[in-house]
Write a protein that holds these residues in place. Structure first.
Motif, PDB file in Angstrom:
ATOM      1  N   GLU A  91       0.836  -1.214   0.000  1.00 25.85           N
ATOM      2  CA  GLU A  91       0.000   0.000   0.000  1.00 25.85           C
ATOM      3  C   GLU A  91       0.872   1.266   0.000  1.00 25.85           C
ATOM      4  OE1 GLU A  91      -2.738  -0.575   3.215  1.00 25.85           O
ATOM      5  OE2 GLU A  91      -3.772  -2.218   2.205  1.00 25.85           O
ATOM      6  N   ASP A  92       0.638   2.178   0.980  1.00 23.72           N
ATOM      7  CA  ASP A  92       1.366   3.452   0.978  1.00 23.72           C
ATOM      8  C   ASP A  92       2.823   3.326   1.438  1.00 23.72           C
ATOM      9  OD1 ASP A  92      -0.825   4.757   0.032  1.00 23.72           O
ATOM     10  OD2 ASP A  92      -1.521   5.476   1.981  1.00 23.72           O
ATOM     11  N   ASP A  93       3.204   2.131   1.933  1.00 31.30           N
ATOM     12  CA  ASP A  93       4.603   1.932   2.351  1.00 31.30           C
ATOM     13  C   ASP A  93       5.573   2.203   1.209  1.00 31.30           C
ATOM     14  OD1 ASP A  93       3.822   1.227   4.856  1.00 31.30           O
ATOM     15  OD2 ASP A  93       4.096  -0.925   4.582  1.00 31.30           O
ATOM     16  N   VAL A  94       5.120   1.940  -0.025  1.00 32.22           N
ATOM     17  CA  VAL A  94       6.029   2.070  -1.171  1.00 32.22           C
ATOM     18  C   VAL A  94       6.423   3.524  -1.428  1.00 32.22           C
ATOM     19  CG1 VAL A  94       5.106  -0.016  -2.243  1.00 32.22           C
ATOM     20  CG2 VAL A  94       4.205   2.222  -2.931  1.00 32.22           C
ATOM     21  N   PHE A  95       5.684   4.461  -0.837  1.00 30.12           N
ATOM     22  CA  PHE A  95       5.986   5.878  -1.044  1.00 30.12           C
ATOM     23  C   PHE A  95       6.741   6.494   0.133  1.00 30.12           C
ATOM     24  CE2 PHE A  95       1.996   5.167  -3.521  1.00 30.12           C
ATOM     25  CZ  PHE A  95       2.602   5.203  -4.769  1.00 30.12           C
ATOM     26  N   LYS A  96       7.242   5.651   1.033  1.00 27.13           N
ATOM     27  CA  LYS A  96       8.086   6.156   2.123  1.00 27.13           C
ATOM     28  C   LYS A  96       9.402   6.680   1.559  1.00 27.13           C
ATOM     29  CE  LYS A  96       6.758   3.236   6.077  1.00 27.13           C
ATOM     30  NZ  LYS A  96       7.267   2.165   6.981  1.00 27.13           N
ATOM     31  N   GLN A  97       9.902   7.768   2.174  1.00 28.75           N
ATOM     32  CA  GLN A  97      11.224   8.269   1.797  1.00 28.75           C
ATOM     33  C   GLN A  97      12.296   7.300   2.283  1.00 28.75           C
ATOM     34  OE1 GLN A  97      10.465  11.318  -0.461  1.00 28.75           O
ATOM     35  NE2 GLN A  97      12.488  11.497   0.446  1.00 28.75           N
ATOM     36  N   VAL A  98      13.296   7.063   1.460  1.00 22.40           N
ATOM     37  CA  VAL A  98      14.405   6.191   1.855  1.00 22.40           C
ATOM     38  C   VAL A  98      15.055   6.717   3.143  1.00 22.40           C
ATOM     39  CG1 VAL A  98      16.734   5.415   1.211  1.00 22.40           C
ATOM     40  CG2 VAL A  98      14.881   5.340  -0.474  1.00 22.40           C
ATOM     41  N   SER A  99      15.127   8.045   3.288  1.00 24.29           N
ATOM     42  CA  SER A  99      15.760   8.643   4.476  1.00 24.29           C
ATOM     43  C   SER A  99      15.025   8.305   5.763  1.00 24.29           C
ATOM     44  CB  SER A  99      15.825  10.165   4.323  1.00 24.29           C
ATOM     45  OG  SER A  99      14.525  10.706   4.136  1.00 24.29           O
ATOM     46  N   SER A 100      13.740   7.941   5.668  1.00 28.53           N
ATOM     47  CA  SER A 100      12.948   7.644   6.872  1.00 28.53           C
ATOM     48  C   SER A 100      12.951   6.167   7.235  1.00 28.53           C
ATOM     49  CB  SER A 100      11.495   8.098   6.668  1.00 28.53           C
ATOM     50  OG  SER A 100      10.834   7.256   5.727  1.00 28.53           O
ATOM     51  N   LEU A 101      13.602   5.338   6.437  1.00 32.05           N
ATOM     52  CA  LEU A 101      13.557   3.891   6.660  1.00 32.05           C
ATOM     53  C   LEU A 101      14.513   3.458   7.754  1.00 32.05           C
ATOM     54  CD1 LEU A 101      13.509   2.568   2.958  1.00 32.05           C
ATOM     55  CD2 LEU A 101      11.566   3.159   4.433  1.00 32.05           C
ATOM     56  N   SER A 102      14.146   2.365   8.429  1.00 31.72           N
ATOM     57  CA  SER A 102      15.043   1.742   9.403  1.00 31.72           C
ATOM     58  C   SER A 102      16.139   0.981   8.668  1.00 31.72           C
ATOM     59  CB  SER A 102      14.259   0.771  10.283  1.00 31.72           C
ATOM     60  OG  SER A 102      13.813  -0.341   9.517  1.00 31.72           O
ATOM     61  N   GLY A 103      17.149   0.539   9.407  1.00 30.53           N
ATOM     62  CA  GLY A 103      18.234  -0.246   8.803  1.00 30.53           C
ATOM     63  C   GLY A 103      17.716  -1.498   8.127  1.00 30.53           C
ATOM     64  N   GLY A 104      16.755  -2.187   8.782  1.00 31.09           N
ATOM     65  CA  GLY A 104      16.204  -3.409   8.209  1.00 31.09           C
ATOM     66  C   GLY A 104      15.425  -3.144   6.933  1.00 31.09           C
ATOM     67  N   GLU A 105      14.665  -2.028   6.897  1.00 27.51           N
ATOM     68  CA  GLU A 105      13.889  -1.682   5.698  1.00 27.51           C
ATOM     69  C   GLU A 105      14.812  -1.325   4.535  1.00 27.51           C
ATOM     70  OE1 GLU A 105       9.775   0.153   7.578  1.00 27.51           O
ATOM     71  OE2 GLU A 105      11.594   1.364   7.645  1.00 27.51           O
ATOM     72  N   LYS A 106      15.878  -0.576   4.823  1.00 26.92           N
ATOM     73  CA  LYS A 106      16.853  -0.248   3.768  1.00 26.92           C
ATOM     74  C   LYS A 106      17.500  -1.527   3.230  1.00 26.92           C
ATOM     75  CE  LYS A 106      18.101   4.409   5.323  1.00 26.92           C
ATOM     76  NZ  LYS A 106      19.153   5.250   5.944  1.00 26.92           N
ATOM     77  N   GLY A 107      17.781  -2.463   4.136  1.00 26.45           N
ATOM     78  CA  GLY A 107      18.366  -3.736   3.708  1.00 26.45           C
ATOM     79  C   GLY A 107      17.450  -4.473   2.757  1.00 26.45           C
ATOM     80  N   ARG A 108      16.125  -4.442   3.017  1.00 26.52           N
ATOM     81  CA  ARG A 108      15.174  -5.131   2.140  1.00 26.52           C
ATOM     82  C   ARG A 108      15.093  -4.455   0.767  1.00 26.52           C
ATOM     83  NH1 ARG A 108      11.563  -5.032   6.613  1.00 26.52           N
ATOM     84  NH2 ARG A 108       9.920  -4.026   5.360  1.00 26.52           N
ATOM     85  N   VAL A 109      15.176  -3.114   0.750  1.00 24.81           N
ATOM     86  CA  VAL A 109      15.173  -2.403  -0.539  1.00 24.81           C
ATOM     87  C   VAL A 109      16.413  -2.785  -1.353  1.00 24.81           C
ATOM     88  CG1 VAL A 109      15.266  -0.150  -1.671  1.00 24.81           C
ATOM     89  CG2 VAL A 109      13.828  -0.453   0.351  1.00 24.81           C
ATOM     90  N   SER A 110      17.574  -2.834  -0.689  1.00 25.86           N
ATOM     91  CA  SER A 110      18.818  -3.213  -1.383  1.00 25.86           C
ATOM     92  C   SER A 110      18.736  -4.635  -1.928  1.00 25.86           C
ATOM     93  CB  SER A 110      20.017  -3.076  -0.436  1.00 25.86           C
ATOM     94  OG  SER A 110      20.241  -1.722  -0.116  1.00 25.86           O
TER      95      SER A 110
END
Length: 641
Positions: free
Chosen positions: A435-454
Motif C-alpha cells: 500500500e502506501d509503504d512504497v511511497f516512504k522516503q528512503v531517508s525515513s527507513l530503518s536499517g532493516g527496511e533499507k536492507g530489504r530495498v537493497s
C-alpha cells in the motif's frame, strides 16, 4: 525471581504495539526477547527501564535490584579517553585507594591510641577495598577492553575521535564492568567482530547477574540463553531452552494448534449437518434431539484459529546469464593508509557456483578489499580480474547506494525504468512493502527496511556474482532465513563478508580468513572452520610442549664428579615432563570424545524434532556435555600455562 512482567499493554494512537506481555526472569537467568522487526521489543525494554510508561499491566523488580541498559546505538559524549571513560566505573574504588595512601602517610607520624584507632580504620577500609575487587580492577578493565576489540595502543584515544559503533562498544564495556544485577542488552553484537562476540559469550555465560537480550544473532543466542520470550502479533509466548529449542517447539506447537483447530472445525460442521438433517425430518423426537445437540454445540469451547504469521519477505535470486568457470582472480593485493599497512599478500581464486564467506577482525580491511575488487578503491599492488560474462550485484552494508531523497517506489523505478507500476508494487510486496509503504522516503527507513530495498534491487539485477557486505545486519531472524534459502538455491556465485556465524554455517562452502598477512582458505562452513582452528591450536600446543624435550641438547655423559642429587633432579624433571605429556594426551582424547558426543547429540536432536520431550532430554544432555567440554578446555589451557 528478579523480574516479573504481567499483562503489559502499549499503544501509540490507534496502533497497538503490545497487548498481553507476560513473563518472569529468575536470578542469574539468561533470557532472549525475539520477534520480527517492529514487533515491539525495544518498546518493551524502554518500559522496563521506565523511559516510557505502559498503558496497562505491571512490572515488578526485586527490591534493591540494580539495572543496566544498553540501547542499540548507545552514544557517549565526553572529552575523556577510552581508558579514562572506563575508569570512571571504579570511582568508589579510586577514592578508597587515594584514602588508603593518605592513611598510610598519616600513620607514619602517629603513635599510641591514635595509631591504634587509625589502624582499625585502615583495616576496615582495606577490607572494603578488597571486597570491591580493588586489587584487580585494572586487569578487569583491560580484559574487557581487549575482549571488545580495543588494542592497548587505542586506550588513550579520545572518545571524540571514535565512530558511533566504537562508542557503543565503550558503553557496553562500562556496563559490563559495573556488574548490575539485571543487564538489558539491545543488539549487543551489532558492532562486534567474531572474536569479540565469542568473548562476550564467555563473559555472559559466567555472569553472576541476570541478562535480558534482544538479538538477531542466532548462534549467539544458542550459546547464551536458556529461555526465549517471543513477541508475535502483540502477544508473548515463553519457551524454555535456547534459540534452536525455541524454533523446534514453536513449529511443533503451531502444528498441534493448527491440527486441533482444523479437527474441531470439521467436527462442528458435521454436528451442524446432523442438526439440519434432524430438523428436516420434522418429527417431535428428531426436533428434540436436534435442540439437544444445539445446546451441546453452544457449550463447546471453541479453539481459536492460530494467529497468522507476520509477513515475511520472499526472495528469489536468478542470474540472467551463466558466467565462465573462473569468476574472480586476484594476486598479491595490498593496501595501506597513511603509511600504515592494512593487509598484503591477498590471493583469491573463486570459481562459478561457490559461496564464499570472508571473515576477520574489525579493522583488518574486509570492506576495503571488497571496494578494491569493485574498483572503488585503488590497490597499492597486485592484480585482479573478473572472468567472462561476470555481472556483479553489490550489497553495501552502509546502504550508500540508495538515494535518501527518493521514495522506495522511485528508487526501484529509476533503476529499472522498464518495469510497470504494477510490477514494481508486486515486487515490493514480496519484500513486505505494501500500500502506501512504497511511497516512504528512503531517508525515513530503518536499517532493516533499507536492507530489504537493497535486496530487492539485487534480485531485479539478475547478477551472476553477488558481493554482499554484512547482508544480515538489521535483518530479523525470519528475513535471514529467507536470505539463507535464496542463497542456497542460487545458481550463481556468492562472495560475502559477515560476522553472523549461524548465517555462515548455513550458507558458506568456503571460508577465507583475512589477516594483515593475507588470506587463509578453509574448505567448509563455520563449524568446519572452528574444528580446523582448534585442531591447529592443539597441534601447535603439543609441538610446543614437546619442543624442550625433543630439541634439548644430548645430555653430557655423567662423570664420577656429578653428584647423586644432580642425577636425581634430572630424572625427576624427565619424569615430570613425561607425566605432563601423558596428562595433555589424556585431556585431548577426552576433548575429542566429548566433541564427538556433542555432534552425535545434535544429530539425535534433529532426528527427534517431532518428539519434544525426547528432544528436550537430548538438549539437556548436550548442555552438560558442552559444560564438560568447557572444563576440559580450561584444564588443557592450565596444563600449558
Amino acid at each position: 525471581m528478579i523480574l516479573a512482567v504481567n499483562h503489559i499493554e502499549k499503544s501509540y494512537g490507534i496502533d497497538t504495539i503490545l497487548e498481553n506481555i507476560t513473563f518472569h526472569i529468575e536470578e542469574r537467568e539468561k533470557t532472549a526477547i525475539v520477534g520480527v522487526n517492529g514487533a515491539g521489543k525495544t518498546t518493551l525494554f524502554r518500559i522496563l527501564t521506565g523511559e516510557i510508561s505502559a498503558d496497562g499491566g505491571d512490572v515488578f523488580l526485586k527490591k534493591e535490584t540494580t539495572m543496566g541498559y544498553m540501547a542499540q546505538n548507545q552514544q557517549i559524549e565526553s572529552s575523556r579517553t577510552i581508558y579514562e571513560e572506563m575508569l570512571s566505573v571504579f570511582e568508589k574504588i579510586l577514592t578508597a585507594e587515594v584514602r588508603l595512601r593518605e592513611i598510610e602517610n598519616e600513620m607514619t607520624h602517629l603513635s599510641g591510641k591514635e595509631l591504634s584507632d587509625m589502624m582499625e580504620d585502615y583495616a576496615s577500609l582495606q577490607h572494603e577495598f578488597e571486597q570491591n575487587d580493588g586489587y584487580s580492577y585494572k586487569s578487569r578493565l583491560k580484559g574487557v577492553l581487549k575482549g571488545l576489540g580495543f588494542g592497548e595502543d587505542e586506550f588513550d584515544r579520545p572518545l571524540s575521535q571514535l565512530s558511533g559503533g566504537q562508542k557503543t562498544r565503550v558503553y557496553l564495556g562500562k556496563l559490563l564492568l559495573s556488574k548490575p544485577d539485571l543487564l538489558l542488552l539491545d543488539e549487543p553484537t551489532n558492532h562486534l567482530d567474531i572474536a569479540s562476540i565469542e568473548w562476550l559469550e564467555d563473559f555472559l555465560k559466567t555472569y553472576d547477574g541476570s541478562v535480558l537480550i534482544i538479538s538477531h544473532d542466532r548462534y549467539f543466542l544458542d550459546k547464551i540463553v536458556t529461555k526465549v520470550v517471543e513477541i508475535e502479533n502483540r502477544k508473548s509466548t515463553v519457551y524454555n531452552g535456547n534459540y534452536t529449542a525455541y524454533m523446534n517447539q514453536k513449529a511443533i506447537n503451531r502444528d498441534i494448534q493448527q491440527k486441533a483447530y482444523e479437527n474441531q472445525q470439521r467436527e462442528l460442521k458435521r454436528q451442524e449437518e446432523v442438526i439440519r438433517t434432524l430438523k428436516a425430518f420434522n418429527r417431535e423426537k428428531s426436533i428434540k434431539r436436534a435442540e439437544s445437540r444445539e445446546k451441546q454445540l453452544e457449550k463447546t469451547e471453541r479453539i481459536d484459529r492460530p494467529d497468522s504469521l507476520p509477513s515475511h519477505m520472499r526472495l528469489t535470486l536468478t542470474p540472467r546469464i551463466i558466467s565462465g568457470s573462473d569468476v574472480l582472480h586476484a594476486e598479491e593485493l595490498s593496501k595501506s593508509y597513511g603509511g600504515q599497512r592494512i593487509f598484503r599478500h591477498v590471493n583469491l581464486d573463486i570459481k562459478r557456483g561457490e559461496t564464499v564467506a570472508i571473515i576477520g577482525p574489525n579493522g583488518v580491511g574486509k570492506s576495503t578489499l571488497f571496494k578494491m575488487l569493485l574498483g572503488e578503491v585503488p590497490s597499492d599492488s597486485g592484480l585482479m580480474r573478473f572472468g567472462t560474462n561476470v555481472h556483479v550485484g553489490y550489497y553495501d552494508q552502509e546502504q550508500q547506494k540508495l538515494d535518501s531523497n527518493k521514495t522506495i517506489f522511485d528508487e526501484i523505478s529509476d533503476t529499472y525504468p522498464t518495469l510497470t507500476a504494477g510490477e514494481i508494487r508486486n515486487m515490493l510486496a514480496a519484500f513486505v512493502f505494501t500500500e502506501d509503504d512504497v511511497f516512504k522516503q528512503v531517508s525515513s527507513l530503518s536499517g532493516g527496511e533499507k536492507g530489504r530495498v537493497s535486496l530487492a534491487k539485487i534480485m531485479l539485477s539478475k547478477a551472476n556474482l553477488l558481493m554482499l557486505d554484512e547482508p544480515t545486519n538489521h535483518l530479523d531472524m525470519f528475513s535471514k532465513e529467507v536470505l539463507e534459502d535464496a542463497l542456497n538455491r542460487y545458481e550463481g556465485t556468492v562472495v560475502y563478508i559477515s560476522h553472523d556465524r549461524y548465517f555462515i554455517n548455513k550458507t558458506a562452502q568456503i571460508i577465507l580468513e583475512l589477516s594483515p598477512e593475507g588470506i587463509t582458505r578453509y574448505e567448509g562452513n563455520y563449524d568446519y572452520y572452528m574444528e580446523k582452528k582448534a585442531e591447529r591450536a592443539r597441534k601447535e600446543a603439543l609441538l610446543a610442549a614437546e619442543q624442550p624435550v625433543k630439541g634439548a641438547a644430548p645430555a653430557p655423559v655423567q662423570t664420577m664428579t656429578d653428584t647423586k642429587s644432580d642425577w636425581l633432579k634430572q630424572k625427576e624433571q624427565q619424569a615430570a615432563e613425561r607425566k605432563l605429556a601423558a596428562k595433555i594426551a589424556k585431556v585431548e582424547k577426552a576433548i575429542e570424545e566429548t566433541e564427538a558426543a556433542i555432534a552425535k547429540a545434535d544429530e539425535d536432536m534433529a532426528a527427534a524434532s517431532s518428539d519434544y520431550a525426547k528432544a528436550q532430554e537430548i538438549f539437556e544432555e548436550k548442555t552438560k556435555l558442552e559444560e564438560k567440554l568447557e572444563e576440559l578446555y580450561e584444564e588443557w589451557e592450565g596444563l600449558h600455562a
